[in-house]
Scaffold this motif. Structure first.
Motif, PDB file in Angstrom:
ATOM      1  N   GLN A  22       6.919  -6.121  18.657  1.00  0.00           N
ATOM      2  CA  GLN A  22       7.041  -4.724  18.232  1.00  0.00           C
ATOM      3  C   GLN A  22       5.669  -4.139  17.903  1.00  0.00           C
ATOM      4  N   ALA A  23       4.855  -4.904  17.215  1.00  0.00           N
ATOM      5  CA  ALA A  23       3.507  -4.448  16.860  1.00  0.00           C
ATOM      6  C   ALA A  23       2.676  -4.210  18.114  1.00  0.00           C
ATOM      7  N   TRP A  24       2.794  -5.082  19.095  1.00  0.00           N
ATOM      8  CA  TRP A  24       2.021  -4.909  20.333  1.00  0.00           C
ATOM      9  C   TRP A  24       2.394  -3.599  21.016  1.00  0.00           C
ATOM     10  N   ARG A  25       3.690  -3.298  21.056  1.00  0.00           N
ATOM     11  CA  ARG A  25       4.134  -2.044  21.703  1.00  0.00           C
ATOM     12  C   ARG A  25       3.461  -0.828  21.067  1.00  0.00           C
ATOM     13  N   VAL A  26       3.319  -0.852  19.759  1.00  0.00           N
ATOM     14  CA  VAL A  26       2.704   0.267  19.051  1.00  0.00           C
ATOM     15  C   VAL A  26       1.181   0.243  19.192  1.00  0.00           C
ATOM     16  N   LEU A  27       0.595  -0.931  19.080  1.00  0.00           N
ATOM     17  CA  LEU A  27      -0.862  -1.056  19.022  1.00  0.00           C
ATOM     18  C   LEU A  27      -1.561  -1.163  20.373  1.00  0.00           C
ATOM     19  N   GLU A  40     -13.500  -7.125  26.277  1.00  0.00           N
ATOM     20  CA  GLU A  40     -12.132  -7.567  26.551  1.00  0.00           C
ATOM     21  C   GLU A  40     -11.598  -8.621  25.579  1.00  0.00           C
ATOM     22  N   THR A  41     -12.458  -9.201  24.762  1.00  0.00           N
ATOM     23  CA  THR A  41     -11.977 -10.225  23.839  1.00  0.00           C
ATOM     24  C   THR A  41     -11.469  -9.658  22.513  1.00  0.00           C
ATOM     25  N   CYS A  42     -11.594  -8.372  22.317  1.00  0.00           N
ATOM     26  CA  CYS A  42     -11.130  -7.752  21.078  1.00  0.00           C
ATOM     27  C   CYS A  42      -9.625  -7.990  20.907  1.00  0.00           C
ATOM     28  N   LEU A  43      -9.249  -8.610  19.807  1.00  0.00           N
ATOM     29  CA  LEU A  43      -7.862  -8.928  19.462  1.00  0.00           C
ATOM     30  C   LEU A  43      -7.172  -9.828  20.493  1.00  0.00           C
ATOM     31  N   SER A  44      -7.953 -10.660  21.159  1.00  0.00           N
ATOM     32  CA  SER A  44      -7.380 -11.560  22.161  1.00  0.00           C
ATOM     33  C   SER A  44      -6.469 -12.611  21.527  1.00  0.00           C
ATOM     34  N   HIS A  48      -2.641 -13.303  22.628  1.00  0.00           N
ATOM     35  CA  HIS A  48      -2.170 -14.658  22.925  1.00  0.00           C
ATOM     36  C   HIS A  48      -0.848 -14.934  22.202  1.00  0.00           C
ATOM     37  N   LEU A  49      -0.786 -14.575  20.928  1.00  0.00           N
ATOM     38  CA  LEU A  49       0.440 -14.745  20.158  1.00  0.00           C
ATOM     39  C   LEU A  49       1.593 -13.962  20.770  1.00  0.00           C
ATOM     40  N   VAL A  50       1.336 -12.716  21.119  1.00  0.00           N
ATOM     41  CA  VAL A  50       2.388 -11.868  21.701  1.00  0.00           C
ATOM     42  C   VAL A  50       2.827 -12.416  23.054  1.00  0.00           C
ATOM     43  N   HIS A  51       1.877 -12.912  23.827  1.00  0.00           N
ATOM     44  CA  HIS A  51       2.214 -13.505  25.123  1.00  0.00           C
ATOM     45  C   HIS A  51       3.156 -14.690  24.925  1.00  0.00           C
ATOM     46  N   LEU A  52       2.831 -15.571  23.988  1.00  0.00           N
ATOM     47  CA  LEU A  52       3.707 -16.708  23.706  1.00  0.00           C
ATOM     48  C   LEU A  52       5.067 -16.246  23.201  1.00  0.00           C
TER      49      LEU A  52
END
Length: 94
Positions: A22-27, A40-44, A48-52
């Motif tokens: 949900q946070a990824w959708r907003v952010l 590109e590494t900002c908040l990577s 990774h967490l959201v991908h998992l």
């Protein structure tokens, strides 16, 4: 914690799966804008967490934990009953 193997991935994904997605959708637009400025590494780690979390749904994560559950809910459990603690009424009165 996840990227550095400081925590079991099942524990982290199992507990924050829904909210992280949900946070990824907003952010996402803000993260992409930051990446355009900072690289590109900002908040990577967060990605990774959201991908998992996306590829390991909550129900799957819970099954992997082999969590126990009650056979009946909730009033039928009599959780205040002595049988719930494994003691008998005689021990409670002693």
């Amino acid at each position: 914690m996840l990227a550095f193997a400081a925590v079991d991935p099942r524990l982290l994904v199992g507990t924050v799966s829904y909210r992280s997605r949900q946070a990824w959708r907003v952010l996402e637009p803000y993260i992409l804008a930051e990446r355009a400025q900072r690289g590109e590494t900002c908040l990577s780690h967060f990605e990774h967490l959201v991908h998992l979390a996306t590829h390991n749904p909550w129900a799957t994560a819970v099954r992997k934990f082999n969590l126990k559950h009650f056979d009946s809910y909730p009033a039928e459990l009599a959780l205040n009953d002595a049988s719930a603690t494994g003691s008998s009424p005689q021990h409670e009165n002693a």
